[in-house]
Design a protein around this motif. Structure first.
Motif, PDB file in Angstrom:
ATOM      1  N   VAL A  93       0.840  -1.182   0.000  1.00 22.53           N
ATOM      2  CA  VAL A  93       0.000   0.000   0.000  1.00 22.53           C
ATOM      3  C   VAL A  93       0.885   1.244   0.000  1.00 22.53           C
ATOM      4  O   VAL A  93       1.630   1.486   0.961  1.00 22.53           O
ATOM      5  CB  VAL A  93      -0.938   0.023   1.220  1.00 22.53           C
ATOM      6  CG1 VAL A  93      -1.793   1.287   1.197  1.00 22.53           C
ATOM      7  CG2 VAL A  93      -1.822  -1.212   1.242  1.00 22.53           C
ATOM      8  N   GLU A  94       0.808   2.018  -1.089  1.00 22.55           N
ATOM      9  CA  GLU A  94       1.594   3.247  -1.194  1.00 22.55           C
ATOM     10  C   GLU A  94       0.830   4.422  -0.596  1.00 22.55           C
ATOM     11  O   GLU A  94      -0.402   4.447  -0.594  1.00 22.55           O
ATOM     12  CB  GLU A  94       1.923   3.573  -2.663  1.00 22.55           C
ATOM     13  CG  GLU A  94       2.715   2.510  -3.396  1.00 22.55           C
ATOM     14  CD  GLU A  94       1.842   1.703  -4.319  1.00 22.55           C
ATOM     15  OE1 GLU A  94       2.347   1.184  -5.329  1.00 22.55           O
ATOM     16  OE2 GLU A  94       0.620   1.576  -4.026  1.00 22.55           O
ATOM     17  N   SER A  95       1.590   5.400  -0.144  1.00 22.36           N
ATOM     18  CA  SER A  95       1.010   6.653   0.338  1.00 22.36           C
ATOM     19  C   SER A  95       2.038   7.759   0.177  1.00 22.36           C
ATOM     20  O   SER A  95       3.221   7.487  -0.076  1.00 22.36           O
ATOM     21  CB  SER A  95       0.576   6.533   1.802  1.00 22.36           C
ATOM     22  OG  SER A  95       1.687   6.225   2.628  1.00 22.36           O
ATOM     23  N   GLY A  96       1.581   8.988   0.312  1.00 23.09           N
ATOM     24  CA  GLY A  96       2.498  10.120   0.277  1.00 23.09           C
ATOM     25  C   GLY A  96       2.502  10.923  -0.998  1.00 23.09           C
ATOM     26  O   GLY A  96       3.185  11.947  -1.086  1.00 23.09           O
ATOM     27  N   GLY A  97       1.748  10.470  -1.983  1.00 26.46           N
ATOM     28  CA  GLY A  97       1.689  11.231  -3.224  1.00 26.46           C
ATOM     29  C   GLY A  97       0.901  12.521  -3.044  1.00 26.46           C
ATOM     30  O   GLY A  97       0.290  12.754  -2.003  1.00 26.46           O
ATOM     31  N   GLY A  98       0.936  13.357  -4.061  1.00 26.65           N
ATOM     32  CA  GLY A  98       0.196  14.609  -3.998  1.00 26.65           C
ATOM     33  C   GLY A  98       0.666  15.593  -5.036  1.00 26.65           C
ATOM     34  O   GLY A  98       1.379  15.236  -5.976  1.00 26.65           O
ATOM     35  N   LEU A  99       0.248  16.835  -4.836  1.00 26.23           N
ATOM     36  CA  LEU A  99       0.593  17.924  -5.744  1.00 26.23           C
ATOM     37  C   LEU A  99       1.683  18.781  -5.090  1.00 26.23           C
ATOM     38  O   LEU A  99       1.554  19.176  -3.929  1.00 26.23           O
ATOM     39  CB  LEU A  99      -0.641  18.776  -6.023  1.00 26.23           C
ATOM     40  CG  LEU A  99      -0.439  20.060  -6.838  1.00 26.23           C
ATOM     41  CD1 LEU A  99       0.031  19.720  -8.250  1.00 26.23           C
ATOM     42  CD2 LEU A  99      -1.738  20.860  -6.872  1.00 26.23           C
ATOM     43  N   VAL A 100       2.737  19.046  -5.843  1.00 28.20           N
ATOM     44  CA  VAL A 100       3.848  19.833  -5.316  1.00 28.20           C
ATOM     45  C   VAL A 100       4.392  20.724  -6.424  1.00 28.20           C
ATOM     46  O   VAL A 100       4.308  20.374  -7.610  1.00 28.20           O
ATOM     47  CB  VAL A 100       4.949  18.898  -4.750  1.00 28.20           C
ATOM     48  CG1 VAL A 100       5.546  18.036  -5.844  1.00 28.20           C
ATOM     49  CG2 VAL A 100       6.013  19.670  -4.005  1.00 28.20           C
ATOM     50  N   GLN A 101       4.924  21.852  -6.056  1.00 27.75           N
ATOM     51  CA  GLN A 101       5.535  22.742  -7.040  1.00 27.75           C
ATOM     52  C   GLN A 101       6.915  22.230  -7.434  1.00 27.75           C
ATOM     53  O   GLN A 101       7.581  21.530  -6.658  1.00 27.75           O
ATOM     54  CB  GLN A 101       5.658  24.151  -6.473  1.00 27.75           C
ATOM     55  CG  GLN A 101       4.341  24.887  -6.347  1.00 27.75           C
ATOM     56  CD  GLN A 101       4.533  26.350  -5.961  1.00 27.75           C
ATOM     57  OE1 GLN A 101       5.516  26.704  -5.334  1.00 27.75           O
ATOM     58  NE2 GLN A 101       3.587  27.180  -6.361  1.00 27.75           N
ATOM     59  N   GLY A 159      -0.529   2.048  -6.565  1.00 27.25           N
ATOM     60  CA  GLY A 159      -0.007   3.282  -7.132  1.00 27.25           C
ATOM     61  C   GLY A 159      -0.473   4.521  -6.379  1.00 27.25           C
ATOM     62  O   GLY A 159      -1.548   4.542  -5.770  1.00 27.25           O
ATOM     63  N   THR A 160       0.353   5.550  -6.428  1.00 28.82           N
ATOM     64  CA  THR A 160       0.003   6.838  -5.832  1.00 28.82           C
ATOM     65  C   THR A 160       0.415   7.942  -6.811  1.00 28.82           C
ATOM     66  O   THR A 160       1.512   7.891  -7.393  1.00 28.82           O
ATOM     67  CB  THR A 160       0.671   7.025  -4.453  1.00 28.82           C
ATOM     68  OG1 THR A 160       0.216   8.247  -3.860  1.00 28.82           O
ATOM     69  CG2 THR A 160       2.191   7.058  -4.548  1.00 28.82           C
ATOM     70  N   GLN A 161      -0.458   8.912  -6.992  1.00 29.00           N
ATOM     71  CA  GLN A 161      -0.224   9.949  -7.984  1.00 29.00           C
ATOM     72  C   GLN A 161       0.700  11.029  -7.430  1.00 29.00           C
ATOM     73  O   GLN A 161       0.496  11.538  -6.321  1.00 29.00           O
ATOM     74  CB  GLN A 161      -1.557  10.593  -8.388  1.00 29.00           C
ATOM     75  CG  GLN A 161      -1.428  11.762  -9.354  1.00 29.00           C
ATOM     76  CD  GLN A 161      -1.007  11.329 -10.735  1.00 29.00           C
ATOM     77  OE1 GLN A 161      -1.552  10.380 -11.296  1.00 29.00           O
ATOM     78  NE2 GLN A 161      -0.035  12.037 -11.330  1.00 29.00           N
ATOM     79  N   VAL A 162       1.700  11.366  -8.220  1.00 31.09           N
ATOM     80  CA  VAL A 162       2.573  12.502  -7.926  1.00 31.09           C
ATOM     81  C   VAL A 162       2.433  13.490  -9.077  1.00 31.09           C
ATOM     82  O   VAL A 162       2.664  13.138 -10.237  1.00 31.09           O
ATOM     83  CB  VAL A 162       4.041  12.062  -7.779  1.00 31.09           C
ATOM     84  CG1 VAL A 162       4.953  13.286  -7.691  1.00 31.09           C
ATOM     85  CG2 VAL A 162       4.208  11.180  -6.553  1.00 31.09           C
ATOM     86  N   THR A 163       2.050  14.703  -8.739  1.00 26.69           N
ATOM     87  CA  THR A 163       1.887  15.752  -9.749  1.00 26.69           C
ATOM     88  C   THR A 163       2.772  16.932  -9.383  1.00 26.69           C
ATOM     89  O   THR A 163       2.669  17.469  -8.279  1.00 26.69           O
ATOM     90  CB  THR A 163       0.431  16.212  -9.846  1.00 26.69           C
ATOM     91  OG1 THR A 163      -0.403  15.086 -10.137  1.00 26.69           O
ATOM     92  CG2 THR A 163       0.262  17.255 -10.945  1.00 26.69           C
ATOM     93  N   VAL A 164       3.646  17.290 -10.300  1.00 24.15           N
ATOM     94  CA  VAL A 164       4.555  18.408 -10.083  1.00 24.15           C
ATOM     95  C   VAL A 164       4.146  19.536 -11.007  1.00 24.15           C
ATOM     96  O   VAL A 164       4.109  19.375 -12.233  1.00 24.15           O
ATOM     97  CB  VAL A 164       6.016  18.008 -10.355  1.00 24.15           C
ATOM     98  CG1 VAL A 164       6.953  19.177 -10.032  1.00 24.15           C
ATOM     99  CG2 VAL A 164       6.393  16.788  -9.534  1.00 24.15           C
ATOM    100  N   TYR A 188      10.665   3.419   1.462  1.00 23.04           N
ATOM    101  CA  TYR A 188      10.412   4.839   1.241  1.00 23.04           C
ATOM    102  C   TYR A 188      11.089   5.311  -0.048  1.00 23.04           C
ATOM    103  O   TYR A 188      12.089   4.734  -0.492  1.00 23.04           O
ATOM    104  CB  TYR A 188      10.959   5.668   2.400  1.00 23.04           C
ATOM    105  CG  TYR A 188      10.436   5.267   3.750  1.00 23.04           C
ATOM    106  CD1 TYR A 188      11.162   4.408   4.572  1.00 23.04           C
ATOM    107  CD2 TYR A 188       9.210   5.735   4.208  1.00 23.04           C
ATOM    108  CE1 TYR A 188      10.697   4.028   5.810  1.00 23.04           C
ATOM    109  CE2 TYR A 188       8.728   5.364   5.449  1.00 23.04           C
ATOM    110  CZ  TYR A 188       9.476   4.514   6.251  1.00 23.04           C
ATOM    111  OH  TYR A 188       8.994   4.146   7.479  1.00 23.04           O
ATOM    112  N   LEU A 189      10.548   6.375  -0.599  1.00 24.84           N
ATOM    113  CA  LEU A 189      11.205   7.061  -1.705  1.00 24.84           C
ATOM    114  C   LEU A 189      11.157   8.552  -1.397  1.00 24.84           C
ATOM    115  O   LEU A 189      10.093   9.167  -1.460  1.00 24.84           O
ATOM    116  CB  LEU A 189      10.520   6.767  -3.040  1.00 24.84           C
ATOM    117  CG  LEU A 189      11.216   7.359  -4.257  1.00 24.84           C
ATOM    118  CD1 LEU A 189      12.567   6.659  -4.496  1.00 24.84           C
ATOM    119  CD2 LEU A 189      10.349   7.237  -5.516  1.00 24.84           C
TER     120      LEU A 189
END
Length: 125
Positions: free
Chosen positions: A5-13, A118-123, A80-81
């Motif tokens: 189970v992944e976590s920690g993704g999100g939107l970041v500049q 999967g967890t979404q990372v948006t930059v 972790y990543l």
């Protein structure tokens, strides 16, 4: 049974940081090499980083070398990543993956047996 189970993704500049976590519910975590992969829209899944079962050996894609760090805590069954200096092109769904116990693994997705959702990372640029 292995459930990742992944976590920690999100939107970041752009230029920012995120730390992804992947928790394994099984009892064989410390015996497995672990990897992180990512897949952007319209592209194939690509290798990001991997770490041996002991944590003593790690490998990185050239595109993330020097910016990302993979680590693991076998007492917590978690890998972790840490992602620093994020770029727009790092935007993707990030997946963690587990190899079979004490088996070889590489940058190829075929060498991993279990996958997270999967967890979404948006930059943002």
């Amino acid at each position: 049974q292995v459930q990742l189970v992944e976590s920690g993704g999100g939107l970041v500049q752009a230029g920012g940081s995120l730390r992804l976590s992947c928790a394994d519910s099984g009892v064989t975590f410390s015996m497995r090499g672990m990897g992180w992969f990512r897949q952007a829209p319209g592209k194939e899944r690509e290798f990001v980083a991997s770490i041996s079962w002991s944590g003593g050996t790690s490998s990185y894609a050239d595109s993330v070398k020097g910016r990302f760090t993979i680590s693991r805590d076998n007492a917590k069954n978690t890998v972790y990543l840490q992602m620093n200096s994020l770029k727009f092109e790092d935007t993707a769904v990030y997946y963690c993956a587990a190899a079979s116990p004490f088996s070889s693994f590489s940058t190829s997705p075929d060498t991993y047996r279990f996958w997270g959702q999967g967890t979404q990372v948006t930059v943002s640029s």
